[in-house]
Design a protein around this motif. Structure first.
Motif, PDB file in Angstrom:
ATOM      1  N   ASN A 174     -71.997 -56.134  36.516  1.00  0.00           N
ATOM      2  CA  ASN A 174     -71.010 -56.535  35.504  1.00  0.00           C
ATOM      3  C   ASN A 174     -69.666 -56.909  36.145  1.00  0.00           C
ATOM      4  N   THR A 175     -69.715 -57.857  37.077  1.00  0.00           N
ATOM      5  CA  THR A 175     -68.502 -58.388  37.701  1.00  0.00           C
ATOM      6  C   THR A 175     -68.516 -59.907  37.593  1.00  0.00           C
ATOM      7  N   TRP A 176     -67.326 -60.509  37.667  1.00  0.00           N
ATOM      8  CA  TRP A 176     -67.192 -61.963  37.721  1.00  0.00           C
ATOM      9  C   TRP A 176     -66.600 -62.324  39.079  1.00  0.00           C
ATOM     10  N   PRO A 177     -67.431 -62.532  40.079  1.00  0.00           N
ATOM     11  CA  PRO A 177     -66.897 -62.817  41.413  1.00  0.00           C
ATOM     12  C   PRO A 177     -66.311 -64.223  41.506  1.00  0.00           C
ATOM     13  N   VAL A 178     -65.318 -64.351  42.357  1.00  0.00           N
ATOM     14  CA  VAL A 178     -64.712 -65.644  42.671  1.00  0.00           C
ATOM     15  C   VAL A 178     -65.450 -66.231  43.869  1.00  0.00           C
TER      16      VAL A 178
ATOM     17  N   CYS B 107     -62.877 -61.327  46.076  1.00  0.00           N
ATOM     18  CA  CYS B 107     -62.127 -61.285  44.814  1.00  0.00           C
ATOM     19  C   CYS B 107     -63.102 -61.316  43.637  1.00  0.00           C
ATOM     20  N   THR B 108     -62.843 -60.465  42.661  1.00  0.00           N
ATOM     21  CA  THR B 108     -63.734 -60.369  41.510  1.00  0.00           C
ATOM     22  C   THR B 108     -63.032 -59.708  40.340  1.00  0.00           C
ATOM     23  N   THR B 109     -63.484 -60.002  39.149  1.00  0.00           N
ATOM     24  CA  THR B 109     -63.097 -59.225  37.972  1.00  0.00           C
ATOM     25  C   THR B 109     -64.183 -58.191  37.722  1.00  0.00           C
ATOM     26  N   VAL B 110     -63.797 -56.934  37.741  1.00  0.00           N
ATOM     27  CA  VAL B 110     -64.738 -55.853  37.472  1.00  0.00           C
ATOM     28  C   VAL B 110     -64.643 -55.531  35.988  1.00  0.00           C
TER      29      VAL B 110
ATOM     30  N   GLY C 213     -68.914 -52.368  38.120  1.00  0.00           N
ATOM     31  CA  GLY C 213     -68.490 -51.758  39.372  1.00  0.00           C
ATOM     32  C   GLY C 213     -68.666 -52.715  40.535  1.00  0.00           C
ATOM     33  N   LEU C 214     -67.709 -52.679  41.459  1.00  0.00           N
ATOM     34  CA  LEU C 214     -67.822 -53.402  42.724  1.00  0.00           C
ATOM     35  C   LEU C 214     -68.433 -52.442  43.729  1.00  0.00           C
ATOM     36  N   ALA C 215     -69.617 -52.754  44.237  1.00  0.00           N
ATOM     37  CA  ALA C 215     -70.391 -51.788  45.018  1.00  0.00           C
ATOM     38  C   ALA C 215     -70.727 -52.339  46.403  1.00  0.00           C
ATOM     39  N   PHE C 216     -70.433 -51.536  47.414  1.00  0.00           N
ATOM     40  CA  PHE C 216     -70.771 -51.829  48.801  1.00  0.00           C
ATOM     41  C   PHE C 216     -71.928 -50.914  49.187  1.00  0.00           C
ATOM     42  N   HIS C 217     -73.121 -51.474  49.293  1.00  0.00           N
ATOM     43  CA  HIS C 217     -74.331 -50.671  49.454  1.00  0.00           C
ATOM     44  C   HIS C 217     -74.774 -50.675  50.910  1.00  0.00           C
ATOM     45  N   GLY C 218     -74.961 -49.471  51.455  1.00  0.00           N
ATOM     46  CA  GLY C 218     -75.443 -49.326  52.818  1.00  0.00           C
ATOM     47  C   GLY C 218     -76.837 -48.728  52.844  1.00  0.00           C
ATOM     48  N   TRP C 219     -76.971 -47.539  53.409  1.00  0.00           N
ATOM     49  CA  TRP C 219     -78.275 -46.894  53.531  1.00  0.00           C
ATOM     50  C   TRP C 219     -78.057 -45.388  53.646  1.00  0.00           C
ATOM     51  N   ASN C 220     -79.102 -44.638  53.416  1.00  0.00           N
ATOM     52  CA  ASN C 220     -79.007 -43.190  53.551  1.00  0.00           C
ATOM     53  C   ASN C 220     -78.620 -42.823  54.985  1.00  0.00           C
ATOM     54  N   GLY C 221     -77.600 -41.977  55.086  1.00  0.00           N
ATOM     55  CA  GLY C 221     -77.116 -41.550  56.384  1.00  0.00           C
ATOM     56  C   GLY C 221     -75.961 -42.366  56.928  1.00  0.00           C
TER      57      GLY C 221
END
Length: 357
Positions: free
Chosen positions: A198-202, A218-221, A226-234
């Motif tokens: 649910n973001t509107w990225p530029v 840049c984005t409208t959240v 949510g603006l999410a930076f996803h990595g990995w377990n650990g």
């Protein structure tokens, strides 16, 4: 020995510096041999706590206004001192606009040196000298150290009744800690990816230029996004903090007009989310203008991981074992960093130079 050329003038700051280190104790490593970098310097970003070897250069030097100064005044141009960066020399500073522009706006590389470092190189009465410099490890000892004065300038007494702070300076950190870039130079880094909702990225081509002169994110959240930076377990193992820069617009007098997006940052894991921390309630540690002479700014935050488990906002750690997880997650369970609106309103934000440190 090759050092780059620069100029410097002196300052007496021992506390309340731009890096938020508080009072610098004389018996700490390097003590009162501290300084500040110009915020338009290419080396400014992430400079807090780093160390430089500086040596006086017997030469003329000049200001931004093309004033020239004969500074063939060094005690010994072959001797040097190691300083720690604890503050900022802002190019644009309304309270001292003329003088800051005179020294801090990038006509030459520039340092502010504490009077205690300066007086080891030349007499304080000169106020400005030409320098040679290079970045060095903070434990480095020059082969020829600048002389220590028998009667150095007095300094302010340390605050009474205040516990001495923990430092995360490079020489105090656990050797297991290493920086890991997440979003930088206009792209996702090191296996991290965008899991926002649910973001509107530029589009990247239309995004605001970030602190590394590449497109920021840049984005409208949306209020339920949510603006999410996803990595990995650990991914948070052997890490101390997350760092990020946010565009705040024209900051105004002492930053009172800064438009900080009203978002909260949290960590996510297999067992859910951790404590949410409102960004505008936390103190930034770095401030960089969007361009030379610009009045609009990027502000940088450093959030130590134990805060997501309820630690006090003043908490600083230099050993990753101090963080054991949050929100019912072990450190291994955690995998993501999320930014979400604090209240039920859409929030536009530009973020850059996101990293683990």
């Amino acid at each position: 020995l090759h050092l780059c050329c620069a100029k410097c003038n002196l300052t007496g700051v021992l506390s309340a510096g731009g890096c938020n280190y508080g009072y610098i104790y004389q018996d700490e490593h390097l003590g009162w041999d501290v300084g500040a970098l110009s915020d338009v310097s290419n080396e400014y970003v992430d400079s807090c706590g780093l160390c430089y070897e500086v040596a006086c250069e017997n030469d003329w030097t000049s200001s931004f206004y093309n004033e020239t100064f004969d500074r063939r005044v060094c005690y010994d141009s072959s001797a040097s001192v190691v300083i720690r960066i604890v503050d900022t020399c802002p190019c644009t500073y309304p309270a001292n606009w003329w003088n800051n522009k005179r020294w801090c706006c990038g006509d030459k590389d520039h340092f502010d040196l504490s009077m205690w470092a300066f007086e080891k190189l030349a007499e304080l009465r000169y106020g400005i000298i030409a320098l040679r410099y290079r970045q060095v490890p903070c434990w480095y000892t020059p082969p020829k150290q600048a002389r220590k004065l028998d009667h150095p300038s007095p300094g302010n007494s340390p605050p009474s009744g205040v516990p001495r702070p923990t430092r995360d300076w490079p020489e105090y950190r656990s050797s297991a800690v290493s920086q890991r870039s997440i979003y930088d130079q206009g792209s996702w880094q090191n296996g991290f990816y965008d899991s926002s909702w649910n973001t509107w990225p530029v589009a990247s081509k239309d995004a605001r230029t970030g602190i590394t002169n590449k497109p920021s994110l840049c984005t409208t959240v949306r209020q339920n996004g949510g603006l999410a930076f996803h990595g990995w377990n650990g991914v948070f193992q052997n890490q101390l903090a997350i760092e990020f820069w946010v565009y705040v617009g024209v900051a105004g007098w002492e930053g009172k007009s800064a438009k900080i997006p009203d978002v909260a940052v949290t960590l996510m894991g297999n067992k859910g989310g951790c404590k949410q921390l409102r960004v505008m309630d936390m103190k930034p540690i770095m401030f960089k203008p969007a361009c030379t002479f610009c009045a609009d700014y990027w502000w940088g935050w450093k959030v130590y991981l134990p805060l997501f488990d309820g630690a006090d906002k003043s908490t600083v750690i230099n050993d990753p074992s101090a963080f054991r997880g949050c929100g019912g997650n072990s450190v291994w369970d955690l995998h993501s960093i999320n930014f979400q609106p604090t209240y039920n309103t859409d929030q536009y934000m530009c973020i850059d130079h996101v990293m683990l440190a």
